[in-house]
Every structure is written in C-alpha cells, then in structure tokens.
Design a protein around this motif. Structure first.
Motif, PDB file in Angstrom:
ATOM      1  N   VAL A 146     -26.841   4.978 -57.056  1.00  0.00           N
ATOM      2  CA  VAL A 146     -27.598   3.743 -56.867  1.00  0.00           C
ATOM      3  C   VAL A 146     -28.954   3.978 -57.524  1.00  0.00           C
ATOM      4  O   VAL A 146     -29.739   4.805 -57.058  1.00  0.00           O
ATOM      5  CB  VAL A 146     -27.770   3.403 -55.374  1.00  0.00           C
ATOM      6  CG1 VAL A 146     -28.649   2.162 -55.207  1.00  0.00           C
ATOM      7  CG2 VAL A 146     -26.414   3.211 -54.704  1.00  0.00           C
TER       8      VAL A 146
ATOM      9  N   PRO B 218     -26.611  -3.721 -48.957  1.00  0.00           N
ATOM     10  CA  PRO B 218     -26.330  -3.985 -50.370  1.00  0.00           C
ATOM     11  C   PRO B 218     -25.646  -5.328 -50.559  1.00  0.00           C
ATOM     12  O   PRO B 218     -24.725  -5.677 -49.824  1.00  0.00           O
ATOM     13  CB  PRO B 218     -25.409  -2.821 -50.760  1.00  0.00           C
ATOM     14  CG  PRO B 218     -24.782  -2.369 -49.473  1.00  0.00           C
ATOM     15  CD  PRO B 218     -25.786  -2.641 -48.392  1.00  0.00           C
TER      16      PRO B 218
ATOM     17  N   ASP C  14     -30.652  -4.111 -55.141  1.00  0.00           N
ATOM     18  CA  ASP C  14     -29.536  -4.877 -54.579  1.00  0.00           C
ATOM     19  C   ASP C  14     -29.510  -4.806 -53.053  1.00  0.00           C
ATOM     20  O   ASP C  14     -28.754  -5.534 -52.415  1.00  0.00           O
ATOM     21  CB  ASP C  14     -28.195  -4.352 -55.106  1.00  0.00           C
ATOM     22  CG  ASP C  14     -28.093  -4.420 -56.624  1.00  0.00           C
ATOM     23  OD1 ASP C  14     -28.721  -5.313 -57.211  1.00  0.00           O
ATOM     24  OD2 ASP C  14     -27.396  -3.567 -57.208  1.00  0.00           O
ATOM     25  N   TRP C  15     -30.282  -3.903 -52.480  1.00  0.00           N
ATOM     26  CA  TRP C  15     -30.324  -3.723 -51.032  1.00  0.00           C
ATOM     27  C   TRP C  15     -31.461  -4.573 -50.480  1.00  0.00           C
ATOM     28  O   TRP C  15     -32.628  -4.374 -50.839  1.00  0.00           O
ATOM     29  CB  TRP C  15     -30.532  -2.254 -50.679  1.00  0.00           C
ATOM     30  CG  TRP C  15     -29.378  -1.362 -51.077  1.00  0.00           C
ATOM     31  CD1 TRP C  15     -28.839  -1.222 -52.312  1.00  0.00           C
ATOM     32  CD2 TRP C  15     -28.635  -0.499 -50.217  1.00  0.00           C
ATOM     33  NE1 TRP C  15     -27.799  -0.313 -52.297  1.00  0.00           N
ATOM     34  CE2 TRP C  15     -27.645   0.150 -51.015  1.00  0.00           C
ATOM     35  CE3 TRP C  15     -28.708  -0.190 -48.862  1.00  0.00           C
ATOM     36  CZ2 TRP C  15     -26.750   1.077 -50.497  1.00  0.00           C
ATOM     37  CZ3 TRP C  15     -27.803   0.731 -48.340  1.00  0.00           C
ATOM     38  CH2 TRP C  15     -26.840   1.352 -49.147  1.00  0.00           C
TER      39      TRP C  15
END
Length: 422
Positions: free
Chosen positions: A332, A146, A159-160
């Motif tokens: 997430v 992340p 975001d990862w």
C-alpha cells in the motif's frame, strides 16, 4: 509477589510489541525493517551543532529552562507560527519534552480524567491506548477503511478513509478528545484539508480536544502536503500538536520532542512535565534549535533538509515497493512517513511451528516466521488496532524504508526467495 506490591494500572502495559520483535530480530540477526529508525547518520549541520554545543562551555552541560531551552522554544514558535498563520508565544504555547512520546504522555495525563472517552482513529501508534487507560479514560475506536477501487491502480494510503457518519456516531457527552496521527504510522496516510475539516467540525460542535501527532510532518510524497489541524478555524484553542526532532532530523536517539498549543492547554502539560522528567537534555535542544534556525532560512529551497529528506525517501519507497511486489506481497503506497504496509494474503505459509497461542493473529505468526525462517524483521499491523477491529486487518505487515540502500538490498535478496519458492 503480593498483589499489594504493584499497581493494577500497569497490568496490561508490560507487554510491548517493540520489545518482543526487537528481541527476536536480535536473536536471529535479522535484517531489520521493523523498527522505525534510520540506520544512517543525521545531516552534518545538526551533528556539527551538537558537537559545538557540548564543547561550548559549562552551561551546555547543566540544566536549562525546564519547559524548553530558550533558543529552541523561540525558533519553534517562529517556525510553526509562520505555518499556522498566527503568533505563537514561545514561553507559554510551547513545551519541549523527552521525545514526542513524553509529549503524548503529558497530554493524556494532563487532559484526560476518569471516565472521559477518547476517540482514537485506527490504525494508531500503540502507546495511545495504554496512555489513555492509565489516565482513567476509555478509548473509543474508529478505523480508517480501504475504499475498493477498480483494481487497475496501485493501492494507496489515500484510499483509506474515515466514514464521517461512523466518526460522528462515536461522539457522546463523555467524549473529551480525538486522537489523530498524520502522516499516519503505520499506514502513511496524509489527511487532506477536507478530511481534517470533518474532524474539526465535530470537535467544535461537541467542544472536545484534538491531540494531533504530527511527527512525520516533513515526510510527504507525490505532491501530498501536510496540513496542521491547529491551523483550521476554531481549532488552535483546542488542539495539542505533537512534534519530534528525532523524526525531523533523523536523530531518534536525541529524544527531543514538543507539544504546541494554546497557553491554557500547554500550562496543564507543563505541570505533568514538571512532575516527571522536569528538564530535557540541554545540548540536544541547542543542536535542534540551530537545525531549525537553518531550516527557517532555507525553507522551501532545494538546500533545505526538509526538501532533501523526502526526496531521498521517495526513491527508497519506490525500491521497497518493487521488492514487495516481486515477492507477491501487495504494498500500500504511503503518501507520507517512512513506513509501508503490505498485504500478505497471497503468500501461503505453514505456521505450525511458529504459533505460540491458538488465538495469535495471522500477522504476528507471519512476522515470527519471517524472522526465524527468512531472517527479515518487520512489524505486525494488527498491533496498531483495537481488539474489536484487529481481526479485520491482520493480513498486513509493516516495513520501514528509512534505511541504507544496502539494508534494502539485503531485504530484497530475502524477498526474492518468496517468488522463487512459488
């Protein structure tokens, strides 16, 4: 029992996270957001196709072509040929298997040899690792990590990301293949074209294979689009694309999957298929074929199930995220698939009665506590990681949201007790 009576290759395969937590969920009659299957029926058009198949004469109850029922391989080739922009030979480039699981097994057994290194992007579906090892290969791991934001936005699976430098460092002269899963289970990451291009460039540079698990390909949200790495320049000849009718049509019990790739690769998978299951259920393949024929005609229209299912799941995703946030868990948001992971760090729990071993990961203990004390079943995310990276990601647990609203409401009732307690 004498050690001579079993094979050493199965010693670390007998323990399975799905069996362990499914049994716990059943024992405690927990609301099940753990296992990845719908608790509702497939669309009526494929149910009708299945009923028509089983009442359609004796041939539907007998063996069909071992490498895939002719109507099914023809429509798969036609359907996916349009997507990747090339002609796919239905008889040479397509193999129908007993679910995507068997397609993966055939791929690893057919393509990986003793001493080959296989790069696996983490988090990964947990069968990749033992399948590579059983074939004699050595798994090499590189995690999605992340990227820290400014804290103002809701965390997203987007975001990862992979570090191109870290990924490149994993390639050696012994590297045989890279395994990716997009949309990813459990994270829900949908790889962008530029991310896939980094992987493709390395595969071409080092002359290695790509095994691309794309079973959730139709389930994307917020404008994200699934991209097939096999469609990138130079990748068709070195990619095995894995698909699943169970995930496509919400019929996981039908166990119809496939592998698509160049003839030179698929013929090797066919050899493994022939030596193991030989053939797949005829009526189920017939029904899946009719489903794809319908979707081919309706592709991109509001009537398409491939449009309707993600629209429905988008609402369920929002509902689950709201439930988790209200409980003090940090979700997430997944870009695709039907799983959502959540950070449990903010929830303080006394695990003293739920720790079976001193070194059991935090998320395993949390999930056991959640099942036994709260009656809610989930899956620990560290089960999707290698031993060397597991501790870095053991504060996350996975929820499945392809469930009836009544199931999600029952889970919400349980999660509300978290905020009331704190």
């Amino acid at each position: 029992m004498s050690g001579r009576l079993h094979a050493r290759g199965t010693e670390r395969v007998h323990k399975n996270v799905w069996l362990e937590f499914a049994r716990l969920a059943a024992d405690y009659k927990a609301v099940n957001l753990g296992q990845g299957f719908p608790d509702f029926s497939p669309p009526e058009f494929v149910q009708d196709a299945f009923c028509k198949a089983v009442s359609g004469g004796h041939q539907m109850h007998q063996y069909t072509r071992p490498f895939g029922h002719p109507p099914l391989v023809h429509i798969l080739a036609k359907f996916f040929g349009r997507i990747v922009g090339r002609e796919i030979d239905p008889l040479e480039d397509v193999l129908v298997t007993v679910g995507a699981y068997q397609a993966l097994f055939c791929a690893f057994q057919a393509l990986i040899e003793e001493g080959d290194e296989v790069i696996i992007v983490e988090p990964f579906f947990d069968c990749y690792q033992p399948m590579v090892k059983k074939a004699g290969g050595k798994p090499v791991y590189v995690p999605l990590r992340p990227v820290s934001g400014d804290g103002s936005a809701v965390p997203s699976s987007g975001d990862w990301v992979l570090s191109p430098e870290e990924l490149a460092s994993k390639f050696t002269p012994r590297t045989k293949a890279v395994v990716i899963n997009t949309p990813n289970n459990p994270l829900g990451k949908v790889y962008k074209t530029e991310e896939l291009q980094v992987i493709a460039d390395l595969c071409i540079k080092h002359d290695v294979l790509c095994i691309s698990d794309e079973v959730y390909e139709w389930l994307t949200y917020d404008g994200n689009k699934h991209v097939k790495i096999a469609g990138l320049p130079g990748m068709w000849e070195r990619t095995v694309t894995i698909g699943s009718a169970g995930k496509t049509f919400s019929a996981t019990g039908w166990k119809v999957g496939w592998a698509i790739g160049s003839e030179q690769i698929i013929q090797r998978l066919k050899a493994m298929h022939q030596m193991s299951v030989f053939d797949c259920a005829t009526a189920a393949q017939e029904a899946v074929a009719r489903g794809f024929e319908r979707e081919y005609e309706l592709f991109g229209t509001p009537e398409s199930y491939f449009q309707q299912l993600p629209a429905m799941l988008h609402q369920k995703r929002e509902k689950l995220a709201s439930c988790l946030g209200g409980a003090g868990l940090q979700p997430v948001m997944p870009e695709g698939g039907y799983f959502m992971i959540a950070d449990t760090s903010s929830v303080t729990v006394d695990f003293s009665d739920f720790m079976s071993t001193d070194d059991e990961p935090h998320d395993f203990r949390f999930v056991k506590w959640l099942i036994k004390e709260k009656g809610l079943a989930t899956i620990p995310v560290s089960a999707f990681y290698s031993p060397e990276h597991r501790k870095d990601f053991d504060k996350y647990i996975r929820f499945c949201f392809i469930k009836e609203d009544s199931t999600l409401d029952a889970a919400d009732d349980i999660l509300r007790t978290f905020s009331q307690r704190q």
